[in-house]
Design a protein around this motif. Sequence first.
Motif, short mmCIF file in Angstrom:
data_model
loop_
_atom_site.label_atom_id
_atom_site.label_comp_id
_atom_site.label_asym_id
_atom_site.label_seq_id
_atom_site.Cartn_x
_atom_site.Cartn_y
_atom_site.Cartn_z
N ARG A 1 0.84 -1.21 0.00
CA ARG A 1 0.00 0.00 0.00
C ARG A 1 0.87 1.26 0.00
O ARG A 1 0.62 2.20 -0.76
CB ARG A 1 -0.92 -0.01 1.22
N SER B 1 -14.88 0.25 3.29
CA SER B 1 -14.75 0.55 4.71
C SER B 1 -15.99 1.29 5.17
O SER B 1 -16.53 2.13 4.45
CB SER B 1 -13.51 1.40 4.96
N PHE C 1 -11.95 6.19 3.98
CA PHE C 1 -11.13 5.55 2.96
C PHE C 1 -10.28 6.63 2.30
O PHE C 1 -10.48 7.83 2.53
CB PHE C 1 -12.01 4.83 1.92
N ASP D 1 -7.77 2.06 -1.58
CA ASP D 1 -7.96 0.81 -0.85
C ASP D 1 -8.31 -0.34 -1.80
O ASP D 1 -7.78 -1.44 -1.67
CB ASP D 1 -9.07 0.98 0.20
N ILE E 1 -5.89 -2.32 4.94
CA ILE E 1 -5.99 -1.09 5.72
C ILE E 1 -5.27 -1.32 7.04
O ILE E 1 -5.49 -2.34 7.70
CB ILE E 1 -7.47 -0.72 5.96
#
Length: 591
Positions: A145, A230, A234, A539, A555
């Motif tokens: 990420r 989410s 986000f 995400d 996450i």
Amino acid sequence: MHAYRSQTCADLNIAHVGQDVRLAGWVHRVRDHGGVLFIDLRDHYGITQVLADSDSPAFAELERVRAEWVISIDGVVKARDADLINPRIPTGEIEVYVRELRILGRAEELPLPVFGEPDYPEETRLTYRFLDLRRETLHANMMLRSNVVRSIRNRMWDAGFTEFQTPIITASSPEGARDFLVPSRLHPGKFYALPQAPQQFKQMIMVAGFDKYFQIAPCFRDEDPRADRSPTDFYQLDMEMSFVEQEDVFAAIQPVIQALFEEFADGKRVDTDWPRIPFAEAMLKYGTDKPDLRCPIEMQVVSEHFRGSGFGIFAKLLENAGTEIRAIPAPTGGSRAFCDRMNAFAQREGLPGMGYIMWRDEGGETVGAGPIAKNIGPERTEAIRQQLGLGAGDAAFFLGGKPESFEPVAAKARVEIGRELGLSETDSFRFAWIVDFPMYEKDDEGKIDFSHNPFSMPQGGLEALAGDPLKVLGYQYDLACNGYELVSGAIRNHKPEIMFKAFELAGYPASEVEKRFGGMVKAFRYGAPPHGGCAAGIDRIVMLLADEANIRQVIMFPMNQRAEDLMMDAPSEPSNEQLRELRLRVLPPES
């Protein structure tokens, strides 16, 4: 030598044999081989095997350490025996003989294991997320990420975009989800909102004369959780451009997304042909506006073959306005066992089932079989086969009613059929721009409302808004990839007179538009350039690249399915002092 380490646990190799080193990290695993202790020492960078025997001054103390203790060791690098080399790790050719040990942090009995990554209840994993993140897969996902965000940022700067930050505390805005409200202490009874997106701010950046904007923007929406969404916040790559049309936005963002996937695809093929699919066509062929094009199956309307036929369920259904019958072709799916499995799949999705026809070779002739074929007769059955381009050994499944009632299940069934029959690609990323979204839709009460982004420019401008609102298309677009929406955007409505009319059709009088969007309306009255942009969900991008099915796996500190932070115990009850200061009173929950 440094107080804690001279190298990391990924640095050492055969060239360091004979050198004195100092390492620090977590005890990943302890193995006692009868008088010789082996410890896998882990830090952020990797793993090094360290060992001590009874001759080591540190042996007795090393016997006390347990999994996840934090230690620092001094020792000498040795080459492993040839038959003990571990080619799976960079340090697999060496080990470190321990001469001195320092315990930096003891660990209590672990509530979940770090070594081996067995399945564990999500509640425990989220409560002890700091332990869960020590696991190899999650640690790698977080690094992926971080690298994806870095790559995005670099590519946007290289493409001539400038990064700006927009406010986190702002006004409420109808973006399609519930706002998170923030009470104001200085203005009792009034509330700020956390931004669902930087939409209005980025448009006013264009009005202010900055040509190309982007940011890695946090967004806040009080939504019900899903595997790919989410429930609270986000991050998205937010971008906007001035003096552009739809194709200009595509030309700007496609190289960024495509190069990003090529960089992190890990061997999967990245499709370079991104077709433009109108929304209506996507819904017809795939049952969704985020089609998974790895599955080659396309649905077709076959209503005329059932109208007035002997299959009473469909024939009677087609007497109602707005209904149709669609077929999902299933090449090679012409077995009773497979058809029964798909019928059961439809029932699990809440439908009574899915009708089907199987085609078989009987004496050189392709013949339809099954209850539907029996009821509609051989001529209609053959006509369906010809339309769908099927043959012996194939099948087709049928769903009927108003499209909005069966499309969600049809979309899932199409993908399931492709997966079960081995027709779908499994090692690729397939993209498509979905375009020509309708500006408006009717809600459950028959009221006209925006179907997508309310700030979009209608195709045809003000003249288009004079007719049937349900026929108005917007310059709105989404990018779909492998069944997920990755990007959403639009060419913006930058003319006040068109904006007032667009909102009027959705039930917002001019006074309400002025009240809710006064800043934007005011800005547009002082010379607004044509502008447009989009936002890409970071995400979801990382979720696809990490080959994860659940967004919480990419996450760092996610909420659970009930929008709770189990690690930090949020949401929590405010103190009476806080409530008094904000002049708020909390009502008890409804029983």
